[in-house]
Design an enzyme around this catalytic site. Structure first.
Site, PDB file in Angstrom:
ATOM      1  N   PRO A  45       0.439  -1.169  -0.096  1.00 30.95           N
ATOM      2  CA  PRO A  45       0.240   0.094  -0.103  1.00 30.95           C
ATOM      3  C   PRO A  45       0.749   1.175   0.161  1.00 30.95           C
ATOM      4  CG  PRO A  45      -0.076  -1.124   1.950  1.00 30.95           C
ATOM      5  CD  PRO A  45       0.749  -1.665   1.759  1.00 30.95           C
ATOM      6  N   ASP A  46       0.303   2.436  -0.342  1.00 25.20           N
ATOM      7  CA  ASP A  46       1.226   3.613  -0.206  1.00 25.20           C
ATOM      8  C   ASP A  46       0.877   4.317   0.917  1.00 25.20           C
ATOM      9  OD1 ASP A  46      -1.061   5.685  -2.811  1.00 25.20           O
ATOM     10  OD2 ASP A  46      -1.020   4.620  -0.864  1.00 25.20           O
ATOM     11  N   PHE A  47       0.780   5.399   1.240  1.00 28.85           N
ATOM     12  CA  PHE A  47       0.654   6.228   2.448  1.00 28.85           C
ATOM     13  C   PHE A  47      -0.559   6.970   2.026  1.00 28.85           C
ATOM     14  CE2 PHE A  47       4.667   4.540   4.496  1.00 28.85           C
ATOM     15  CZ  PHE A  47       5.055   4.742   3.192  1.00 28.85           C
ATOM     16  N   ARG A  48      -0.464   7.626   1.073  1.00 30.17           N
ATOM     17  CA  ARG A  48      -1.756   8.543   1.550  1.00 30.17           C
ATOM     18  C   ARG A  48      -3.398   8.357   0.398  1.00 30.17           C
ATOM     19  NH1 ARG A  48       2.967  10.976   2.616  1.00 30.17           N
ATOM     20  NH2 ARG A  48       3.575  11.939   4.067  1.00 30.17           N
ATOM     21  N   ASN A 119      10.859   5.358  -1.716  1.00 29.19           N
ATOM     22  CA  ASN A 119      10.757   3.433  -1.168  1.00 29.19           C
ATOM     23  C   ASN A 119      11.228   3.309   0.112  1.00 29.19           C
ATOM     24  OD1 ASN A 119       8.175   4.441  -2.517  1.00 29.19           O
ATOM     25  ND2 ASN A 119       8.907   3.080  -4.819  1.00 29.19           N
ATOM     26  N   ILE A 120      11.337   2.364   0.559  1.00 31.89           N
ATOM     27  CA  ILE A 120      11.883   1.015   1.488  1.00 31.89           C
ATOM     28  C   ILE A 120      11.911  -0.329   1.307  1.00 31.89           C
ATOM     29  CG2 ILE A 120      11.852   2.709   2.991  1.00 31.89           C
ATOM     30  CD1 ILE A 120       9.758   1.280   4.646  1.00 31.89           C
ATOM     31  N   ASP A 121      11.173  -0.937   0.025  1.00 31.97           N
ATOM     32  CA  ASP A 121      11.053  -1.570  -0.708  1.00 31.97           C
ATOM     33  C   ASP A 121      11.829  -2.190  -0.949  1.00 31.97           C
ATOM     34  OD1 ASP A 121       8.217  -0.992  -2.580  1.00 31.97           O
ATOM     35  OD2 ASP A 121      10.134  -1.266  -3.087  1.00 31.97           O
ATOM     36  N   HIS A 138      14.711   7.841   1.884  1.00 32.89           N
ATOM     37  CA  HIS A 138      14.396   7.400   2.755  1.00 32.89           C
ATOM     38  C   HIS A 138      15.328   6.321   3.201  1.00 32.89           C
ATOM     39  CE1 HIS A 138      10.793  10.530   1.576  1.00 32.89           C
ATOM     40  NE2 HIS A 138      11.910  10.894   1.495  1.00 32.89           N
ATOM     41  N   CYS A 146      21.638   0.040  16.164  1.00 35.10           N
ATOM     42  CA  CYS A 146      20.971   0.139  17.461  1.00 35.10           C
ATOM     43  C   CYS A 146      20.915   1.891  17.510  1.00 35.10           C
ATOM     44  CB  CYS A 146      22.489   0.506  18.837  1.00 35.10           C
ATOM     45  SG  CYS A 146      21.234   1.047  20.079  1.00 35.10           S
ATOM     46  N   CYS A 149      23.877   3.776  19.922  1.00 37.71           N
ATOM     47  CA  CYS A 149      25.148   4.640  19.873  1.00 37.71           C
ATOM     48  C   CYS A 149      25.427   3.697  18.648  1.00 37.71           C
ATOM     49  CB  CYS A 149      25.250   2.724  20.756  1.00 37.71           C
ATOM     50  SG  CYS A 149      25.793   1.371  20.221  1.00 37.71           S
ATOM     51  N   GLY A 211       4.908   7.820  -9.448  1.00 32.35           N
ATOM     52  CA  GLY A 211       4.175   7.795  -7.979  1.00 32.35           C
ATOM     53  C   GLY A 211       4.228   7.572  -6.459  1.00 32.35           C
ATOM     54  N   THR A 212       3.988   9.612  -7.362  1.00 33.57           N
ATOM     55  CA  THR A 212       4.541   9.766  -5.906  1.00 33.57           C
ATOM     56  C   THR A 212       4.042  11.338  -5.710  1.00 33.57           C
ATOM     57  OG1 THR A 212       6.111  11.227  -4.224  1.00 33.57           O
ATOM     58  CG2 THR A 212       6.502  11.539  -6.447  1.00 33.57           C
ATOM     59  N   ASN A 236       0.993   9.221 -12.792  1.00 32.18           N
ATOM     60  CA  ASN A 236       0.797   9.567 -11.877  1.00 32.18           C
ATOM     61  C   ASN A 236      -0.871   9.153 -11.255  1.00 32.18           C
ATOM     62  OD1 ASN A 236       1.604   9.600  -8.421  1.00 32.18           O
ATOM     63  ND2 ASN A 236       0.120  10.944  -8.365  1.00 32.18           N
TER      64      ASN A 236
HETATM   65  N1  APR Z   1      -0.127   4.649 -10.520  1.00 36.15           N
HETATM   66  C1  APR Z   1      -0.105   5.393 -10.187  1.00 36.15           C
HETATM   67  N2  APR Z   1       0.307   6.278  -8.894  1.00 36.15           N
HETATM   68  C2  APR Z   1       0.111   5.680  -8.135  1.00 36.15           C
HETATM   69  C3  APR Z   1      -0.631   4.472  -7.747  1.00 36.15           C
HETATM   70  C4  APR Z   1      -1.079   3.416  -9.196  1.00 36.15           C
HETATM   71  N3  APR Z   1      -0.697   2.259  -9.373  1.00 36.15           N
HETATM   72  N4  APR Z   1      -1.273   4.097  -6.796  1.00 36.15           N
HETATM   73  C5  APR Z   1      -0.919   5.310  -6.298  1.00 36.15           C
HETATM   74  N5  APR Z   1      -0.282   6.562  -6.705  1.00 36.15           N
HETATM   75  C6  APR Z   1      -0.168   7.698  -6.657  1.00 36.15           C
HETATM   76  C7  APR Z   1      -0.864   8.397  -5.444  1.00 36.15           C
HETATM   77  O1  APR Z   1      -2.013   8.642  -6.466  1.00 36.15           O
HETATM   78  C8  APR Z   1      -0.125   9.060  -4.807  1.00 36.15           C
HETATM   79  O2  APR Z   1      -0.486  10.694  -5.952  1.00 36.15           O
HETATM   80  O3  APR Z   1       1.329   7.608  -6.038  1.00 36.15           O
HETATM   81  C9  APR Z   1       1.600   9.491  -5.361  1.00 36.15           C
HETATM   82  C10 APR Z   1       1.984   7.975  -3.635  1.00 36.15           C
HETATM   83  O4  APR Z   1       2.172   9.300  -2.665  1.00 36.15           O
HETATM   84  P1  APR Z   1       2.053   9.154  -1.004  1.00 36.15           P
HETATM   85  O5  APR Z   1       1.101   7.697  -0.499  1.00 36.15           O
HETATM   86  O6  APR Z   1       2.108   9.634  -0.181  1.00 36.15           O
HETATM   87  O7  APR Z   1       3.293   8.220  -1.539  1.00 36.15           O
HETATM   88  P2  APR Z   1       5.022   8.638  -1.190  1.00 36.15           P
HETATM   89  O8  APR Z   1       5.192  10.319  -2.280  1.00 36.15           O
HETATM   90  O9  APR Z   1       6.164   8.033  -1.480  1.00 36.15           O
HETATM   91  O10 APR Z   1       4.893   9.308   0.532  1.00 36.15           O
HETATM   92  C11 APR Z   1       6.287   9.896   0.046  1.00 36.15           C
HETATM   93  O11 APR Z   1       5.860   9.868   2.963  1.00 36.15           O
HETATM   94  O12 APR Z   1       5.119   8.880   4.670  1.00 36.15           O
HETATM   95  C12 APR Z   1       6.096   9.328   4.258  1.00 36.15           C
HETATM   96  O13 APR Z   1       8.098   9.142   4.246  1.00 36.15           O
HETATM   97  C13 APR Z   1       6.936   8.210   3.436  1.00 36.15           C
HETATM   98  O14 APR Z   1       8.263   7.673   1.175  1.00 36.15           O
HETATM   99  C14 APR Z   1       6.978   8.894   2.169  1.00 36.15           C
HETATM  100  C15 APR Z   1       6.881  10.058   1.201  1.00 36.15           C
END
Ligand code: APR
Length: 280
Positions: A45-48, A119-121, A138, A146, A149, A211-212, A236
C-alpha cells in the site's frame, strides 16, 4: 530557431512525444524519481491514497496520529506499532512491477543517470537497477542498527525479530538501546547519499517521476531542479508538485504501469521489457 520552439523541446505534450525524444538520442541522462505509487501494483500500500493508503489503515495500531508509526520520538516511547507494520512491509514477500523493470531497462540501455526513490521496499534493487544508480532517499530495510550507539545489528537476527514483531535491543548489553532498520523516520536526517547527489537532477536531459504525492521535502523539491527546457514526465494517479507549470511537462494521470507500458510500446521496447520482467 523560432521563439515558440525554444521552450518546447517536445513536439507536443504527450507520452508519444517523449518516446520520440528518447528515440532521437537526446535523452541520455535520464533521472527517475519514484514514490510508493510505483509499488502499489506489487501489493504494497502507499501512504496517502484515500481508503487504501497506509495512513488510513493504522487504526489497529492505536497511534496518536498515523505518521507516528514513522516518528523517532514515538518509536522510542513504543516501538511495537512500527514492528507490526514492518512485518507486513518487510522485503522478500513482494515482486518488482513492470514499472520497476522499466527503470532497470533504462539502466541496461545506459540511459539512466540516477534513480531517486522514497521507497523502502528495495524493489528497485530486486528489478536489477545497479545499486550505484539508486539513491534510497528515505533509507531501506536492507540494514539496521541501535538508535543510541549506532552499532549495526545482524541481518539474520533482525529477520527473526521482524517475523515475530518483537523489537530487538542493541547487541551491546551495556547499551541496550532499541534497534531500528535504516529507514529515515520523521525527525531524522536523510542519508548522505541523498545530499551527495542532490544536484544530479540539474544534469538531467529528461526527468521521469512515478507514483509520488511530492508531499515530503526535501525529496519533493527534486523535480524542480530540472533545467528549463528539460522535459519532465509524470506518471501518477493525480497531478502533483509543480507539474504542468512548464512548457515541456507531460502528465500521464492514471496507473503508472499502464502509462509506462504505453511509453515502452511507443519506444518499441515492449518485448524486451516483458522478457526482462518475466525473468526477474
Ligand atoms: N499508479 C500511479 N500513481 C499511483 C498508483 C499507481 N498504481 N498508486 C498510487 N499512486 C499515487 C497516489 O495517487 C499518490 O499521488 O502515488 C502517490 C503516492 O503518494 P504517497 O502515498 O504520499 O507516497 P509517497 O509520495 O511515496 O510518500 C512520500 O511520505 O510517509 C512518508 O517517508 C514516507 O517515503 C514516504 C513519503
Amino acid at each position: 530557431v523560432s521563439e515558440d520552439t525554444k521552450t518546447d523541446t517536445l513536439s507536443d505534450r504527450s507520452v508519444a512525444a517523449v518516446a520520440e525524444f528518447i528515440k532521437s538520442g537526446r535523452a541520455k541522462q535520464i533521472v527517475v524519481m519514484t514514490g510508493a505509487g510505483i509499488s502499489t501494483a506489487a501489493g504494497i500500500p502507499d501512504f496517502r491514497s484515500p481508503n487504501t493508503g497506509l495512513y488510513n489503515n493504522l487504526a489497529r495500531l492505536d497511534l496518536p496520529h498515523p505518521e507516528a508509526v514513522f516518528e523517532i520520538d514515538f518509536f522510542r516511547y513504543n516501538p511495537r506499532p512500527f514492528y507490526v507494520l514492518a512485518k507486513e512491509l518487510y522485503p522478500g514477500n513482494f515482486h518488482p512491477t513492470i514499472s520497476h523493470a522499466f527503470v532497470a531497462l533504462l539502466a541496461k540501455k545506459k540511459l539512466l543517470r540516477m534513480l531517486f526513490t522514497q521507497n523502502i521496499d528495495c524493489l528497485e534493487r530486486a528489478a536489477g537497477v545497479p545499486p550505484e544508480l539508486i539513491v534510497e532517499a528515505h533509507g531501506s530495510f536492507a540494514t539496521q542498527r541501535c538508535i543510541d550507539c549506532k552499532t549495526p545489528f545482524p541481518d539474520a537476527e533482525m529477520r527473526k525479530c521482524v517475523e515475530s514483531a518483537s523489537p530487538p535491543n542493541c547487541v551491546r548489553k551495556e547499551c541496550g538501546g532499541l534497534v531500528k532498520p535504516d529507514i529515515v523516520f520523521f525527525g531524522e536526517q536523510l542519508p548522505n547519499t541523498f545530499f551527495a547527489n542532490a544536484t544530479v537532477p540539474r544534469e538531467a536531459d529528461l526527468v521521469i517521476v512515478v507514483g509520488t504525492s511530492l508531499m515530503v521535502h526535501p525529496f519533493a523539491g527534486l523535480p524542480r531542479l530540472a533545467r528549463d527546457g528539460v522535459p519532465r514526465l509524470l506518471f501518477n494517479m493525480e497531478r502533483v508538485g509543480d507539474f504542468g507549470t512548464r512548457a515541456d511537462d507531460v502528465l500521464y494521470l492514471g496507473e503508472c504501469d499502464d502509462g509506462i507500458r504505453k511509453l515502452v510500446d511507443e519506444l518499441g521496447w515492449g518485448d524486451e521489457l516483458e522478457k526482462m520482467w518475466v525473468e526477474l
